[in-house]
Design a protein around this motif. Structure first.
Motif, PDB file in Angstrom:
ATOM      1  N   UNK A 186       0.826  -1.214   0.000  1.00  0.00           N
ATOM      2  CA  UNK A 186       0.000   0.000   0.000  1.00  0.00           C
ATOM      3  C   UNK A 186       0.857   1.259   0.000  1.00  0.00           C
ATOM      4  N   UNK A 187       1.801   1.310  -0.922  1.00  0.00           N
ATOM      5  CA  UNK A 187       2.637   2.494  -1.077  1.00  0.00           C
ATOM      6  C   UNK A 187       2.525   3.005  -2.502  1.00  0.00           C
ATOM      7  N   UNK A 188       2.725   4.285  -2.675  1.00  0.00           N
ATOM      8  CA  UNK A 188       2.666   4.893  -4.003  1.00  0.00           C
ATOM      9  C   UNK A 188       3.695   6.011  -4.070  1.00  0.00           C
ATOM     10  N   UNK A 189       4.256   6.193  -5.263  1.00  0.00           N
ATOM     11  CA  UNK A 189       5.294   7.193  -5.475  1.00  0.00           C
ATOM     12  C   UNK A 189       4.910   8.055  -6.680  1.00  0.00           C
ATOM     13  N   UNK A 190       5.413   9.256  -6.688  1.00  0.00           N
ATOM     14  CA  UNK A 190       5.234  10.127  -7.838  1.00  0.00           C
ATOM     15  C   UNK A 190       6.583  10.762  -8.162  1.00  0.00           C
ATOM     16  N   UNK A 191       7.163  10.323  -9.268  1.00  0.00           N
ATOM     17  CA  UNK A 191       8.404  10.909  -9.751  1.00  0.00           C
ATOM     18  C   UNK A 191       8.043  12.080 -10.647  1.00  0.00           C
ATOM     19  N   UNK A 192       8.500  13.252 -10.283  1.00  0.00           N
ATOM     20  CA  UNK A 192       8.152  14.465 -11.027  1.00  0.00           C
ATOM     21  C   UNK A 192       9.422  15.051 -11.638  1.00  0.00           C
ATOM     22  N   UNK A 193       9.464  15.070 -12.965  1.00  0.00           N
ATOM     23  CA  UNK A 193      10.612  15.601 -13.688  1.00  0.00           C
ATOM     24  C   UNK A 193      10.208  16.824 -14.486  1.00  0.00           C
ATOM     25  N   UNK A 194      11.185  17.574 -14.906  1.00  0.00           N
ATOM     26  CA  UNK A 194      10.971  18.785 -15.712  1.00  0.00           C
ATOM     27  C   UNK A 194       9.878  19.628 -15.073  1.00  0.00           C
ATOM     28  N   UNK A 195      10.034  19.899 -13.801  1.00  0.00           N
ATOM     29  CA  UNK A 195       9.010  20.632 -13.070  1.00  0.00           C
ATOM     30  C   UNK A 195       8.891  22.058 -13.579  1.00  0.00           C
ATOM     31  N   UNK A 196       7.665  22.542 -13.540  1.00  0.00           N
ATOM     32  CA  UNK A 196       7.350  23.898 -14.000  1.00  0.00           C
ATOM     33  C   UNK A 196       6.737  24.691 -12.846  1.00  0.00           C
ATOM     34  N   UNK A 197       6.821  26.004 -12.895  1.00  0.00           N
ATOM     35  CA  UNK A 197       6.211  26.810 -11.827  1.00  0.00           C
ATOM     36  C   UNK A 197       4.727  26.495 -11.633  1.00  0.00           C
ATOM     37  N   UNK A 198       4.039  26.151 -12.700  1.00  0.00           N
ATOM     38  CA  UNK A 198       2.609  25.838 -12.584  1.00  0.00           C
ATOM     39  C   UNK A 198       2.345  24.505 -11.891  1.00  0.00           C
ATOM     40  N   UNK A 199       3.376  23.755 -11.595  1.00  0.00           N
ATOM     41  CA  UNK A 199       3.220  22.533 -10.800  1.00  0.00           C
ATOM     42  C   UNK A 199       3.199  22.842  -9.300  1.00  0.00           C
ATOM     43  N   UNK A 200       3.455  24.071  -8.952  1.00  0.00           N
ATOM     44  CA  UNK A 200       3.447  24.463  -7.544  1.00  0.00           C
ATOM     45  C   UNK A 200       2.056  24.247  -6.946  1.00  0.00           C
ATOM     46  N   UNK A 201       2.014  23.488  -5.851  1.00  0.00           N
ATOM     47  CA  UNK A 201       0.735  23.142  -5.221  1.00  0.00           C
ATOM     48  C   UNK A 201       1.012  22.307  -3.976  1.00  0.00           C
ATOM     49  N   UNK A 202      -0.043  22.088  -3.222  1.00  0.00           N
ATOM     50  CA  UNK A 202       0.011  21.073  -2.176  1.00  0.00           C
ATOM     51  C   UNK A 202      -0.426  19.759  -2.811  1.00  0.00           C
ATOM     52  N   UNK A 203       0.389  18.738  -2.656  1.00  0.00           N
ATOM     53  CA  UNK A 203       0.100  17.437  -3.242  1.00  0.00           C
ATOM     54  C   UNK A 203      -0.409  16.501  -2.146  1.00  0.00           C
ATOM     55  N   UNK A 204      -1.513  15.817  -2.470  1.00  0.00           N
ATOM     56  CA  UNK A 204      -2.152  14.926  -1.519  1.00  0.00           C
ATOM     57  C   UNK A 204      -2.152  13.498  -2.053  1.00  0.00           C
ATOM     58  N   UNK A 205      -1.777  12.589  -1.214  1.00  0.00           N
ATOM     59  CA  UNK A 205      -1.916  11.178  -1.517  1.00  0.00           C
ATOM     60  C   UNK A 205      -3.343  10.758  -1.195  1.00  0.00           C
ATOM     61  N   UNK A 206      -3.911   9.883  -2.018  1.00  0.00           N
ATOM     62  CA  UNK A 206      -5.271   9.413  -1.798  1.00  0.00           C
ATOM     63  C   UNK A 206      -5.359   7.928  -2.114  1.00  0.00           C
ATOM     64  N   UNK A 207      -6.328   7.269  -1.487  1.00  0.00           N
ATOM     65  CA  UNK A 207      -6.487   5.838  -1.709  1.00  0.00           C
ATOM     66  C   UNK A 207      -7.951   5.444  -1.574  1.00  0.00           C
ATOM     67  N   UNK A 208      -8.330   4.395  -2.255  1.00  0.00           N
ATOM     68  CA  UNK A 208      -9.693   3.900  -2.124  1.00  0.00           C
ATOM     69  C   UNK A 208      -9.711   2.391  -2.157  1.00  0.00           C
TER      70      UNK A 208
END
Length: 118
Positions: free
Chosen positions: A76-98
């Motif tokens: 029950x783990x998840x990852x997010x690899x984020x490359x070539x980040x842009x200013x518009x990617x600025x945010x609070x990121x939330x993990x979610x599960x169902x």
């Protein structure tokens, strides 16, 4: 009590990379799907990417080719690899599960801030 614990946010320059991690604590079942949402100031929360128990992934158009979601269903783990980040990617990121495929996400992490400077 189930908790989703996130890590990996931070500040990075445009073009850089970050890796977010999320682990479920207190579960005795496997989630059907896990994903990452984000919410920028003044904007609605949006689904960035998700992965289901069969390994099928989906992405919002704005991150395709730059972000990669992966997970370990057995843990029950998840990852997010984020490359070539842009200013518009600025945010609070939330993990979610169902637990159920056709229902909404019912478990949420506390959120981790990602800030991309130009």
């Amino acid at each position: 009590q189930v908790q989703l614990v996130e890590s990996g946010g931070g500040v990075v320059q445009a073009g850089g990379s970050l890796r977010l991690s999320c682990a479920a604590v207190g579960t005795i079942f496997r989630f059907n799907s896990m994903g990452w949402y984000r919410q920028a100031p003044g904007k609605q929360r949006e689904l960035v990417a998700n992965i289901d128990i069969g390994g099928t992934t989906t992405y919002v158009d704005s991150v395709k080719g730059r972000f990669t979601i992966s997970g370990d269903n057995g843990k029950n783990t998840v990852y997010l690899q984020m490359n070539i980040l842009k200013p518009e990617d600025t945010a609070v990121y939330y993990c979610a599960a169902k637990r159920v495929a056709n229902l909404g996400y019912d478990y949420w992490g506390q959120g981790t801030q990602v800030t991309v400077s130009s």
